[in-house]
Design an enzyme around this catalytic site. Structure first.
Site, PDB file in Angstrom:
ATOM      1  N   LYS A   1       0.871  -1.181   0.000  1.00 28.05           N
ATOM      2  CA  LYS A   1       0.000   0.000   0.000  1.00 28.05           C
ATOM      3  C   LYS A   1       0.900   1.220   0.000  1.00 28.05           C
ATOM      4  O   LYS A   1       1.532   1.541   1.003  1.00 28.05           O
ATOM      5  CB  LYS A   1      -0.936   0.025   1.200  1.00 28.05           C
TER       6      LYS A   1
ATOM      7  N   ARG B   1      -3.487   8.181  -6.340  1.00 25.00           N
ATOM      8  CA  ARG B   1      -4.159   7.278  -7.268  1.00 25.00           C
ATOM      9  C   ARG B   1      -4.165   7.886  -8.670  1.00 25.00           C
ATOM     10  O   ARG B   1      -4.420   9.083  -8.848  1.00 25.00           O
ATOM     11  CB  ARG B   1      -5.604   7.064  -6.782  1.00 25.00           C
TER      12      ARG B   1
ATOM     13  N   ARG C   1      -7.864  10.293  -8.630  1.00 28.88           N
ATOM     14  CA  ARG C   1      -8.916   9.551  -7.930  1.00 28.88           C
ATOM     15  C   ARG C   1     -10.284  10.200  -8.115  1.00 28.88           C
ATOM     16  O   ARG C   1     -11.303   9.516  -8.212  1.00 28.88           O
ATOM     17  CB  ARG C   1      -8.574   9.506  -6.433  1.00 28.88           C
TER      18      ARG C   1
END
Length: 504
Positions: free
Chosen positions: A212, A217, A232
């Protein structure tokens, strides 16, 4: 023909109840009365959004307006939609005064309740990402189609008004026409937190365990030499990340859609602070700070949509097209090997691991239980509701934050605590300026803001408390950082907060 007053009344009805069923019924009732041309703007208004997006109107402009209201409701949805478009098109010299004049004309046709609604709408105060789930269910109910068909169309279109128009005007066949379109971003699949790695492994069975990353993103779309890159929140950043564009063009394929993260690395290969990665998204050139992508999913490859295939097959496609850019991961690991990868991720400066069911499809736009995130400390992404003026060394700065969790039933954020810990002088100055730009109202001690800024909070846990509406309060909360890559719809829900109660 539906009036703005009908939307305002429905919005008030939705706000007045905590019942998801009642909210859904109220919205569906209004949607069912709309003419085809009213569906798109009415859906946006019901979701608390300006039809067509932002219109370039700030709170200073809105606060300066003092317009005599109309005695009776006369404004139709289509008239409001046209008026908003007209405001949006105002550009150039003197645009501020001309926008104010256009808004004055619109507000002069509105009743007091409609004026309050429109001012909050233009100011962004009505915008509630948490209402999207309720809106999806209401659209399905009004159109008499399966909720899952609406949810999937929304995932692929990324636009609630367009999804509603398809459902209400064309039914299930029109919804089924939505396909993954290269160049149009897909709402990203999200993960839910897990208390322990062993718990996530036991729950999901056969899994992939991967780093992670402490990055941002990204979603990469390529069709031939045409490349688009999105965040994102589906904001396009293509022109700001030329190194990612070049990398995408160099992949061994004709067309691809990849899901992943990007981050800046220091000379030793460790991740730079998150804020440095996010700073590149707003930059006009790459300067000397290069971004490194790490992909963890493949949604399309050379004409084949892969969304509905199991993750294990999507990973096969990812290995085929971008093996050198895959996120560090292991498939079907033993508990000991998964634990070792967790330690490796932390040693490398990352946040922890993701645990993903290998038989799961790509369920975008909501937090499912097929993807679980495991971190060594408790953190929550919460919504800033307000801030109190500081004392002593912090006098003149907005300091003590009021924090809210997302209401999964579409209501306003639910307050769960306050904190002033972890704020550097730089953050204090930044948030004081940002909050006043987003101010909705204030009293002697507190400035209330549009609920759109997300802050990552580290905490020791939560406890039951009657002090806040959610029945829980944060314990020893401190600010880690703000998350400009996330919006209110991405915040952790009150259910996630309550799940942290002892024995929860």
């Amino acid at each position: 023909m539906v009036l703005l007053a009908d939307v305002v009344a429905t919005s008030a009805e939705v706000t007045a109840t905590r019942s998801r069923k009642a909210k859904t019924a109220a919205i569906a009732g209004l949607l069912g009365r709309l003419d085809p041309g009213e569906v798109r703007p009415a859906t946006a208004l019901l979701a608390g959004e300006l039809p067509g997006g932002r219109a370039g109107v700030g709170w200073s402009t809105l606060a300066a307006l003092d317009v005599e209201p109309a005695p009776e409701p006369v404004l139709t949805i289509t008239e409001v939609d046209s008026a908003i478009d007209a405001v949006r098109l105002i550009k150039g010299s003197g645009s501020g005064q001309r926008r104010a004049a256009a808004l004055t004309g619109l507000l002069g046709k509105a009743t007091p309740d409609e004026q309050r609604f429109l001012v909050r709408l233009f100011g962004g105060e009505l915008r509630q990402g948490a209402l999207e789930g309720v809106m999806v269910e209401a659209i399905a109910a009004a159109a008499e189609v399966p909720t899952e068909a609406v949810r999937r169309a929304f995932m692929l279109s990324g636009r609630l008004p367009a999804t509603a128009e398809a459902a209400l005007c064309g039914g299930e066949p029109a919804l089924a026409e939505f396909r993954l379109e290269i160049g149009r971003p897909v709402r990203p699949m999200l993960a839910s937190p897990a208390e322990t790695l062993d718990g996530a492994l036991d729950e999901l069975g056969d899994v992939s365990v991967e780093y992670k990353l402490d990055g941002a993103r990204i979603q990469v779309h390529r069709n031939g030499d045409d490349v688009h890159i999105y965040t994102r929140t589906l904001r396009e950043i293509t022109r700001n990340v030329p190194e990612l564009v070049d990398l995408a063009r160099g992949l061994s394929c004709r067309a691809v859609v990849l899901d992943g993260e990007t981050l800046a690395l220091d000379d030793s290969g460790r991740p730079r602070p998150f804020q440095e990665t996010m700073g590149r998204f707003g930059a006009q050139n790459s300067r000397d700070l290069l971004l490194h992508p790490y992909f963890f999913d493949c949604l399309h490859l050379d004409g084949d949509d892969l969304l509905d295939l199991p993750l294990r097959q999507r990973l096969d496609a990812l290995e085929k097209v971008a093996p050198q850019h895959r996120i560090p991961a292991i498939l079907s690991p033993s508990a000991d090997r998964a634990s070792a990868l967790f330690d490796e991720a932390l040693d490398a400066g990352h946040e922890g691991v993701m645990v993903k069911a290998l038989d799961s499809g790509y369920a975008a736009g909501r937090r499912g239980r097929s993807w679980r995130k495991v971190k060594p400390e408790h953190t929550l992404d919460l919504i800033v509701l307000a801030a109190e003026w500081g004392h002593g060394r912090r006098r003149g700065y907005l300091s003590n934050l009021h924090l809210g969790a997302r209401d999964p039933d579409g209501g306003p954020p639910i307050m769960v605590g306050k904190t002033f810990k972890g704020l550097t002088d730089e953050l204090l100055a930044w948030q004081t300026a940002q909050f006043q730009r987003r101010e909705t109202h204030r009293d002697d001690w507190t400035v209330h803001v549009v609920p759109e800024l997300i802050v990552e909070i580290e905490l020791d846990g939560v406890q039951a408390s009657p002090r806040y509406a959610g029945g829980v309060a944060l314990r020893f909360a401190r600010v880690l950082r703000y998350r400009p890559d996330k919006d209110a719809a991405s915040a952790d829900s009150i259910e996630a907060v309550r799940a942290m109660l002892p024995g929860g």
